[in-house]
Design a protein around this motif. Structure first.
Motif, mmCIF file in Angstrom:
data_model
loop_
_atom_site.group_PDB
_atom_site.id
_atom_site.type_symbol
_atom_site.label_atom_id
_atom_site.label_comp_id
_atom_site.label_asym_id
_atom_site.label_seq_id
_atom_site.Cartn_x
_atom_site.Cartn_y
_atom_site.Cartn_z
ATOM 1 N N ALA A 172 -24.995 -76.112 27.481
ATOM 2 C CA ALA A 172 -24.998 -75.303 26.268
ATOM 3 C C ALA A 172 -25.585 -73.925 26.558
ATOM 4 C CB ALA A 172 -25.821 -76.000 25.180
ATOM 5 N N LEU A 173 -25.403 -73.017 25.613
ATOM 6 C CA LEU A 173 -26.032 -71.705 25.716
ATOM 7 C C LEU A 173 -27.550 -71.879 25.664
ATOM 8 C CD1 LEU A 173 -23.745 -69.705 23.248
ATOM 9 C CD2 LEU A 173 -23.587 -69.771 25.745
ATOM 10 N N GLY A 174 -28.283 -70.895 26.120
ATOM 11 C CA GLY A 174 -29.730 -70.930 26.039
ATOM 12 C C GLY A 174 -30.384 -71.690 27.172
ATOM 13 N N ILE A 175 -31.276 -72.608 26.830
ATOM 14 C CA ILE A 175 -32.086 -73.319 27.823
ATOM 15 C C ILE A 175 -31.231 -74.105 28.804
ATOM 16 C CG2 ILE A 175 -33.836 -75.111 28.153
ATOM 17 C CD1 ILE A 175 -34.943 -72.473 27.033
ATOM 18 N N ASP A 176 -30.196 -74.786 28.324
ATOM 19 C CA ASP A 176 -29.338 -75.582 29.221
ATOM 20 C C ASP A 176 -28.772 -74.711 30.333
ATOM 21 O OD1 ASP A 176 -29.789 -77.417 27.184
ATOM 22 O OD2 ASP A 176 -27.731 -78.160 27.172
ATOM 23 N N GLY A 177 -28.183 -73.598 29.943
ATOM 24 C CA GLY A 177 -27.583 -72.709 30.927
ATOM 25 C C GLY A 177 -28.609 -72.172 31.910
ATOM 26 N N ALA A 178 -29.797 -71.826 31.414
ATOM 27 C CA ALA A 178 -30.853 -71.313 32.292
ATOM 28 C C ALA A 178 -31.291 -72.376 33.289
ATOM 29 C CB ALA A 178 -32.045 -70.845 31.452
ATOM 30 N N ALA A 179 -31.357 -73.621 32.854
ATOM 31 C CA ALA A 179 -31.754 -74.705 33.755
ATOM 32 C C ALA A 179 -30.719 -74.893 34.863
ATOM 33 C CB ALA A 179 -31.930 -76.001 32.969
ATOM 34 N N HIS A 180 -29.440 -74.910 34.486
ATOM 35 C CA HIS A 180 -28.389 -75.039 35.498
ATOM 36 C C HIS A 180 -28.464 -73.886 36.502
ATOM 37 C CE1 HIS A 180 -26.407 -78.429 33.655
ATOM 38 N NE2 HIS A 180 -26.099 -77.771 32.545
ATOM 39 N N ARG A 181 -28.636 -72.666 35.991
ATOM 40 C CA ARG A 181 -28.693 -71.497 36.885
ATOM 41 C C ARG A 181 -29.901 -71.576 37.805
ATOM 42 N NH1 ARG A 181 -27.394 -68.899 31.950
ATOM 43 N NH2 ARG A 181 -25.195 -68.267 31.863
ATOM 44 N N GLY A 182 -31.021 -71.996 37.264
ATOM 45 C CA GLY A 182 -32.232 -72.095 38.078
ATOM 46 C C GLY A 182 -32.049 -73.038 39.245
ATOM 47 N N ALA A 183 -31.384 -74.163 38.991
ATOM 48 C CA ALA A 183 -31.133 -75.128 40.062
ATOM 49 C C ALA A 183 -30.199 -74.548 41.118
ATOM 50 C CB ALA A 183 -30.529 -76.409 39.478
#
Length: 303
Positions: free
Chosen positions: A90-101
């Motif tokens: 999803a937009l927001g936290i989900d996307g940031a978590a995927h990108r961080g990994a």
């Protein structure tokens, strides 16, 4: 529609996707242990990542800059510690978590509420394709399934079911992330939350989780400390055949003592002569294998 269906087969082949039925040995063992596991998973990418020890990271779609930064940082730290990162794309936290990994060179799993060929939301099309190439995207919905509102809550049980624990980075009230956290608790997973200020309305959901018993997280060490034993247990499941040696020793003793009424750890210890400290890891192992369930009052045997 079965995998033998030529239309389904063609749709999967078109995006190089696979279908894993519940009896398939590649089906993630941890997900099998939930009360309503998907009968079929459709997967693009590395199927083996679904069985890797993972941390689910979820949160608000309308996240603050600080929330996005923390999600990305914690996801990177989790991958460097050897955990996969699971979220909902999803937009927001989900996307940031995927990108961080991905930025940290780790693996990430995106659980979708659409068909495996249909990345949603559209703004994450590029990210979804990157995850499919470097990690995997997975869904229980067959190809062609559009983004229907009632499918999103259902996919949340898969996010938590694939993971050892769920971290809610930032969430208001009400929030879909809290649904995921509640499902995780019902599944026996660990629940974590960040401690936001009471003045930050977007973090109120996290504070409610902490009030209700979630583990407060200030850094990855807080998560690793809580997941350490379960991490080792899941790795041991990966290393042994599902039907391998095992009905001996403590496992055999404990299974013989368990029935379909709750038995406490103290009762098991007294009856078996095994210390509580030794019983708990073995019960966790049996739970991961789908042989026992935690319930009010202790543990019951499932089969």
């Amino acid at each position: 529609m079965s995998v033998a269906d030529p239309d389904l087969r063609a749709a999967l082949d078109a995006v190089d996707a696979k279908a894993l039925s519940l009896p398939d040995p590649r089906y993630p063992a941890l997900l099998r242990t939930i009360k309503d596991p998907p009968q079929t998973l459709y997967v693009r990418g590395d199927v083996e990542l679904l069985s890797k020890p993972q941390l689910a990271i979820v949160g608000a779609r309308r996240a603050t800059a600080m929330g996005l930064k923390l999600a990305e940082e914690i996801a990177g730290a989790a991958t460097r510690a050897g955990l996969g990162v699971c979220s909902g794309l999803a937009l927001g936290i989900d996307g940031a978590a995927h990108r961080g990994a991905l930025i940290a060179g780790g693996s990430t799993v995106a659980v979708m509420a659409t068909g495996v060929e249909r990345i949603y939301p559209h703004r994450h099309s590029g990210l979804g394709e990157e995850i499919a190439a470097a990690g995997c995207v997975v869904t229980e919905f067959p190809p062609g399934t559009p983004p229907l509102p009632h499918n999103f809550p259902r996919r949340n049980r898969i996010i938590s079911g694939l993971s050892l624990g769920v971290l809610v980075v930032e969430a208001a009230l009400p929030s879909g992330s809290l649904i995921t956290a509640n499902i995780a608790a019902e599944q026996g997973r660990e629940v974590f939350a960040l401690p936001w200020s009471v003045a930050h309305k977007g973090g109120t959901g996290c504070l409610h989780l902490l009030r209700d018993g979630a583990k407060m997280v200030q850094g990855i060490e807080d998560i690793l400390e809580e997941l350490d034993s379960l991490y080792g247990l899941q790795l041991s499941l990966l290393e042994r055949p599902r039907t391998g040696p095992a009905d001996t020793g403590a496992r055999s003793d404990l299974l013989a003592l368990l029935g379909y009424e709750a038995v406490s750890v103290d009762q098991l210890s007294a009856a078996s002569g095994i210390s509580s400290a030794d019983i708990l890891p073995e019960l966790s192992r049996l739970e991961l294998q789908g042989l026992v369930d935690r319930c009010p009052g202790g543990y019951i045997r499932t089969r």
